[in-house]
Scaffold this active site. Structure first.
Site, PDB file in Angstrom:
ATOM      1  CE  LYS A 157       4.063 -39.512   4.443  1.00  0.00           C
ATOM      2  NZ  LYS A 157       2.964 -39.371   4.178  1.00  0.00           N
ATOM      3  CD  GLU A 185       1.266 -40.364   7.115  1.00  0.00           C
ATOM      4  OE1 GLU A 185       2.292 -40.699   7.596  1.00  0.00           O
ATOM      5  OE2 GLU A 185       0.984 -39.762   6.072  1.00  0.00           O
ATOM      6  CB  SER A 215       0.235 -33.978  -3.159  1.00  0.00           C
ATOM      7  OG  SER A 215      -0.271 -35.042  -2.895  1.00  0.00           O
ATOM      8  CD  GLU A 253       2.505 -32.580   6.341  1.00  0.00           C
ATOM      9  OE1 GLU A 253       3.247 -32.426   5.372  1.00  0.00           O
ATOM     10  OE2 GLU A 253       2.353 -33.253   6.940  1.00  0.00           O
ATOM     11  N   GLY A 285      -0.161 -37.379   0.171  1.00  0.00           N
ATOM     12  CA  GLY A 285      -0.334 -38.733  -0.326  1.00  0.00           C
ATOM     13  C   GLY A 285      -1.403 -38.849  -1.284  1.00  0.00           C
ATOM     14  CG  ASN A 301       7.400 -37.784   6.789  1.00  0.00           C
ATOM     15  OD1 ASN A 301       8.044 -38.669   7.340  1.00  0.00           O
ATOM     16  ND2 ASN A 301       6.077 -37.588   7.273  1.00  0.00           N
ATOM     17  CG  HIS A 322       2.951 -36.599   9.629  1.00  0.00           C
ATOM     18  ND1 HIS A 322       2.107 -37.502   9.094  1.00  0.00           N
ATOM     19  CD2 HIS A 322       3.567 -36.142   8.703  1.00  0.00           C
ATOM     20  CE1 HIS A 322       1.949 -37.332   8.054  1.00  0.00           C
ATOM     21  NE2 HIS A 322       2.849 -36.578   7.455  1.00  0.00           N
TER      22      HIS A 322
HETATM   23  C1  PEP Z   1       3.972 -35.679   4.517  1.00  0.00           C
HETATM   24  O1  PEP Z   1       3.911 -37.102   4.733  1.00  0.00           O
HETATM   25  O2  PEP Z   1       4.014 -34.775   5.430  1.00  0.00           O
HETATM   26  C2  PEP Z   1       3.265 -35.429   3.210  1.00  0.00           C
HETATM   27  C3  PEP Z   1       3.074 -34.119   2.986  1.00  0.00           C
HETATM   28  O3  PEP Z   1       3.180 -36.367   2.112  1.00  0.00           O
HETATM   29  P1  PEP Z   1       3.054 -36.205   0.564  1.00  0.00           P
HETATM   30  O4  PEP Z   1       4.151 -35.204   0.159  1.00  0.00           O
HETATM   31  O5  PEP Z   1       3.313 -37.484  -0.007  1.00  0.00           O
HETATM   32  O6  PEP Z   1       1.722 -35.903   0.359  1.00  0.00           O
END
Ligand code: PEP
Length: 253
Positions: free
Chosen positions: A11, A99, A215, A169, A175, A9, A97
């Site tokens: 983003k 976000e 992460s 998630e 992040g 992803n 997601h």
């Molecule tokens: C994500 O944006 O779906 C995500 C898991 O980000 P990160 O791996 O940076 O935590």
């Protein structure tokens, strides 16, 4: 056998030149995908033609969109329909997601509509769910995630639900550098599968790929992915580094 998936992803990151360089670097870095394994790149919409062209002809590698509109067409300035992505060669769409839920107020009901729109044209929703830190601290993550799934997906038929990829998630791990332990991931992935088993039966639930996101990086992917109910990952930050993402692909089981 369930699909094992490493999904990037990106983003809202990278210039077009940087996007092209990253795709070239990943293609040049050793990575292996066997029959039930896939790598998916959810790139910013404007880079989709570039990514589709660069990745065309690569086995088990797909480009995804990061969102779509719930309607098929119309006066929705700035929006993109699932069918438009399909016509540009993109048949996977990330939905819900955290976000988008947080910054664009996407509700469970809206995500049900978006899921329908994606399935209606034969594409694959990558449906995100997951709890904030306060819910994890209260220990009520299972019921929180269950409600997200019920509200957005339980109207689907068994034939439809097996076409949905789930990405669990935990928001507190996205992040932040904090990762759920592999035991925490397994525990809630097994719970999510049990929720689908109760609604659709065990053999349907067994076919649904459930990705972990939060992460994931080269150094922890193998351990997380080795859990029986973890079928790969949705990866943000580490997917922007070619060697990291190639290693994450290679960590798929
Ligand atoms: C994500 O944006 O779906 C995500 C898991 O980000 P990160 O791996 O940076 O935590």
């Amino acid at each position: 056998m369930r699909k094992q998936i490493a999904a990037a992803n990106w983003k809202m990151n990278l210039s077009q030149n940087e996007a092209e360089t990253l795709l070239d670097q990943i293609l040049a870095t050793e990575h292996h995908l066997s029959g039930n394994q896939e790598a998916i790149f959810a790139v910013p919409a404007i880079y989709i033609p570039l990514a589709v062209q660069k990745l065309s002809g690569k086995n088990n590698v797909f480009v995804a969109a990061q969102n779509c509109h719930q309607k098929t067409s119309g006066a929705y300035t700035g929006e993109i329909a699932a069918s438009m992505y399909a016509s540009a060669g993109v048949h996977h769409i990330v939905l819900g997601h955290s976000e988008r839920r947080e910054y664009f107020a996407e509700s469970d009901a809206l995500l049900a509509e978006k899921t329908d729109a994606v399935l209606a044209i034969g594409s694959t929703p990558i449906f995100c769910c997951g709890e904030p830190l306060s819910i994890r601290e209260a220990g009520t993550q299972n019921s929180f995630v269950e409600a997200q799934l019920k509200n957005s997906l339980f109207h689907l038929s068994a034939d439809q639900i097996v076409k949905v990829v789930i990405a669990y998630e935990p928001i507190w791990a996205i992040g932040t550098g904090k990762t759920a332990t592999s035991d925490q991931a397994q525990e809630i992935h097994a719970y999510i599968r049990s929720v689908f088993a109760t609604k659709y039966g065990a053999s349907i639930a067994d076919q649904i790929s459930i990705l972990y996101g939060g992460s994931v990086k080269a150094s922890n992917a193998k351990e997380i992915f080795s859990q029986p109910d973890v079928d790969g990952g949705l990866v943000g930050g580490a997917s922007l580094i070619a060697t990291e993402f190639a290693a994450i692909i290679n960590a798929l089981k």
